[in-house]
Design a protein around this motif. Structure first.
Motif, short mmCIF file in Angstrom:
data_model
loop_
_atom_site.label_atom_id
_atom_site.label_comp_id
_atom_site.label_asym_id
_atom_site.label_seq_id
_atom_site.Cartn_x
_atom_site.Cartn_y
_atom_site.Cartn_z
N LEU A 1 -0.80 -42.60 28.61
CA LEU A 1 -1.33 -42.01 29.84
C LEU A 1 -0.20 -41.55 30.77
N ASP A 2 -0.56 -40.75 31.75
CA ASP A 2 0.43 -40.20 32.68
C ASP A 2 1.14 -41.27 33.49
N ASP A 3 0.45 -42.39 33.76
CA ASP A 3 1.07 -43.46 34.55
C ASP A 3 1.93 -44.40 33.71
N GLY A 4 2.13 -44.06 32.42
CA GLY A 4 2.97 -44.86 31.55
C GLY A 4 2.24 -45.90 30.75
N LYS A 5 0.98 -46.15 31.10
CA LYS A 5 0.18 -47.11 30.34
C LYS A 5 -0.37 -46.46 29.07
N CYS A 6 -1.05 -47.25 28.25
CA CYS A 6 -1.62 -46.76 27.00
C CYS A 6 -3.12 -46.98 26.99
N SER A 7 -3.82 -46.06 26.34
CA SER A 7 -5.27 -46.16 26.20
C SER A 7 -5.61 -46.20 24.71
N ILE A 8 -6.42 -47.17 24.33
CA ILE A 8 -6.87 -47.28 22.93
C ILE A 8 -8.39 -47.15 22.92
N THR A 9 -8.87 -46.15 22.20
CA THR A 9 -10.32 -45.96 22.05
C THR A 9 -10.76 -46.57 20.74
N LEU A 10 -11.76 -47.46 20.81
CA LEU A 10 -12.25 -48.15 19.62
C LEU A 10 -13.47 -47.43 19.05
N ASP A 11 -13.79 -47.76 17.79
CA ASP A 11 -14.91 -47.07 17.13
C ASP A 11 -16.27 -47.45 17.70
N ASN A 12 -16.32 -48.48 18.53
CA ASN A 12 -17.59 -48.85 19.17
C ASN A 12 -17.72 -48.25 20.57
N GLY A 13 -16.76 -47.39 20.93
CA GLY A 13 -16.81 -46.72 22.22
C GLY A 13 -16.04 -47.40 23.32
N ARG A 14 -15.61 -48.63 23.12
CA ARG A 14 -14.87 -49.34 24.15
C ARG A 14 -13.44 -48.80 24.26
N VAL A 15 -12.85 -48.97 25.44
CA VAL A 15 -11.49 -48.50 25.69
C VAL A 15 -10.65 -49.67 26.20
N VAL A 16 -9.47 -49.82 25.62
CA VAL A 16 -8.53 -50.86 26.03
C VAL A 16 -7.34 -50.19 26.71
N ILE A 17 -7.03 -50.63 27.94
CA ILE A 17 -5.87 -50.12 28.67
C ILE A 17 -4.81 -51.21 28.72
N CYS A 18 -3.56 -50.86 28.39
CA CYS A 18 -2.50 -51.86 28.35
C CYS A 18 -1.15 -51.21 28.64
N ASP A 19 -0.14 -52.06 28.89
CA ASP A 19 1.21 -51.56 29.14
C ASP A 19 1.92 -51.14 27.86
N MET A 20 1.59 -51.82 26.76
CA MET A 20 2.31 -51.57 25.50
C MET A 20 1.38 -51.78 24.32
N VAL A 21 1.59 -50.99 23.25
CA VAL A 21 0.82 -51.12 22.02
C VAL A 21 1.77 -51.45 20.87
N LEU A 22 1.45 -52.51 20.13
CA LEU A 22 2.17 -52.84 18.91
C LEU A 22 1.26 -52.54 17.74
N TYR A 23 1.67 -51.61 16.87
CA TYR A 23 0.90 -51.31 15.67
C TYR A 23 1.50 -52.13 14.53
N ALA A 24 0.72 -53.07 14.02
CA ALA A 24 1.21 -53.99 12.98
C ALA A 24 0.18 -54.13 11.88
N ALA A 25 -0.41 -53.02 11.47
CA ALA A 25 -1.46 -53.05 10.43
C ALA A 25 -0.88 -52.64 9.08
N GLY A 26 -0.10 -53.52 8.51
CA GLY A 26 0.38 -53.29 7.15
C GLY A 26 1.83 -52.83 7.08
N ARG A 27 2.40 -52.98 5.87
CA ARG A 27 3.76 -52.55 5.60
C ARG A 27 3.80 -51.80 4.27
N MET A 28 4.83 -50.99 4.10
CA MET A 28 5.02 -50.17 2.90
C MET A 28 6.29 -50.61 2.18
N GLY A 29 6.23 -50.63 0.86
CA GLY A 29 7.44 -50.88 0.10
C GLY A 29 8.45 -49.78 0.36
N ALA A 30 9.72 -50.15 0.60
CA ALA A 30 10.75 -49.16 0.95
C ALA A 30 11.34 -48.52 -0.29
#
Length: 470
Positions: A244-273
């Motif tokens: 977002l413009d104010d530096g925060k993050c918005s996450i829209t979920l598949d059920n329509g809910r929205v999560v607002i936070c300062d930081m997002v960590l994406y940790a859904a899986g890893r790939m072999g290098a």
């Protein structure tokens, strides 16, 4: 072109243990590492950094003392990202120094650069200065580890929308954090930042977390997380992430809910290098997650003289098991006898609180149709637990009713990853409930929980036996 008995690509737990094992057996070994320093993901972005971050957070926040002094108790009022990083740098320098000394002592050669196959027995190494080396290996061990999975729909920026590698370099601690992915890495970091008093939300499409852990342990664990204010939004998927413009993050979920936070960590899986290895030149291919398929006993790939070990071969993806895989692969590669490892190994999750497990879960015992009984001990029942101010913590053991042997041990709470080894030893030595009932444990210790749980199971087993006799 230099020729080696064993060429190891990667210097993480599997690579370094494999290289040192082959060198100790008198063979000429080369380790290729593309990072700036040896150690791989385990030392620089994975195991050691996350556990160091956890320990620093618990120390500076006074987390372990809050049972006595209240939730407002803190060792340091203002904790910064630099405070966390200071201890991390000291720890990593020590780990690298130890590893370089081990290589030197065992005459393991190592070179920095990116490796790729030219043929099944020849690798090209491109160094940082542009110099190109060609090396040959009678045997080759791929121990390249994994890297975070980064889907195209997530706008990573390295500052407020990050993967688990980037999290270690943040400039400021967030007041609120959303973690997408409730696997081991996601849960570990979520609970660490919760201990730092950030408001944490965990998002995952599955309705449950840590499905390989005994359900009773997970239920106790999730109760503790919710009790301290963590939000677990399970059974829902993150559809869109926006800065977002104010530096925060918005996450829209598949059920329509929205999560607002300062930081997002994406940790859904890893790939072999493995994407830069040019596997096709060696007659190899990886799966859709970049992982290698191997013989689980020898760790040979479909090309017999090429081996793979560690996280790049998939579950359990533990530093401890990766070391053992690398050692076995190296012994097979140089023609030495490789003993089969012990059947039971411990699994540790360095969350807050810790979880550690070894052997069968209660769900697995039920599936196998084994008549069983459980023994439970809570840390607050031990004198040591009371001294430490623990109001949570659970140790569970599962025993066969027929043989009375221990089938599994599962722990959640302070020191779980240390305590589990007592249960591991009894499992591998085929011990019974009588060991815990008749053995003497130091007093006062948390290990006393084994005796309490053993007596609990023994009493229950006796009640069942007497009822059957009647």
């Amino acid at each position: 072109m230099q020729q080696f008995d064993l060429v190891v690509v990667g210097s993480g737990p599997a690579g370094r243990r494999g290289a040192i094992q082959a060198a100790k057996l008198g063979h000429k070994v080369l380790v290729i590492e593309q990072g700036k320093r040896v150690g791989g993901v385990s030392v620089h972005t994975g195991t050691i950094p996350s556990k160091t971050l956890r320990e620093t957070a618990l120390n500076l926040t006074g987390w372990r003392e809050r049972g006595f002094y209240g939730r407002s108790y803190r060792v340091k009022d203002e904790i910064s990202a630099d405070d966390l990083r200071r201890r991390l740098i000291i720890t990593l320098d020590h780990e690298v120094d130890v590893l370089e000394h081990q290589f030197a002592r065992n005459r393991v050669q190592h070179v920095r650069g990116k490796a790729s196959f030219l043929s099944p027995d020849t690798l090209q190494v491109v160094k940082d200065d542009g110099e190109v080396l060609h090396v040959g290996g009678t045997s080759i061990l791929l121990a390249v580890g994994t890297k975070p999975y980064r889907p195209a729909n997530i706008p990573f920026d390295g500052k407020v929308i990050l993967d688990s590698d980037e999290l270690l370099d943040i400039e400021e601690l967030p007041r609120s954090l959303a973690v997408i992915g409730a696997g081991v890495i996601g849960i570990e970091y979520a609970t660490i930042f919760s201990a730092l008093d950030a408001k944490v939300t965990v998002i995952d499409p599955k309705p449950t977390i840590l499905d390989f852990i005994d359900r009773e342990i997970v239920e106790d664990f999730t109760y503790q997380l919710r009790d301290r204010g963590m939000k677990l939004m399970l059974g829902t998927r993150a559809e869109k992430v926006v800065k977002l413009d104010d530096g925060k993050c918005s996450i829209t979920l598949d059920n329509g809910r929205v999560v607002i936070c300062d930081m997002v960590l994406y940790a859904a899986g890893r790939m072999g290098a493995t994407d830069t290895l040019h596997l096709s030149a060696a007659g190899l291919e990886a799966d859709d997650r970049g992982r290698m398929r191997v013989n689980p006993e020898t760790f040979q790939t479909t090309v017999p003289h090429i081996y793979a070990a560690g996280d790049v071969v998939g579950f359990p993806s533990l530093a401890s098991t990766s070391m053992e895989q690398g050692r076995i692969a190296a012994r097979v590669a140089v023609g030495a006898i490789a003993k089969e490892p012990q059947k039971y190994f411990p699994y540790g999750i360095y969350a807050v609180p810790e979880i550690s497990t070894c052997g069968l879960t209660e769900e697995e015992v039920k599936e196998r149709g084994i008549p069983y009984e459980c023994g439970i001990a809570r840390f607050r029942e031990t004198s040591r637990g009371h001294i430490m101010g623990l109001d949570s913590g659970l140790l569970k053991m599962i025993f066969s009713m027929k043989t009375r042997r221990l089938l599994g041990v599962h722990i959640v709470g302070e020191g779980a990853t240390e305590l589990v080894h007592i249960g591991q030893a009894v499992l591998n030595l085929k011990g019974t409930v009588e060991y815990f009932v008749e053995n003497t444990f130091n007093y006062p210790t948390l290990a006393e929980a084994y005796k309490i749980a053993g007596l609990d199971a023994w009493n229950r087993m006796g009640e069942i036996r007497h009822a059957a006799a009647e």
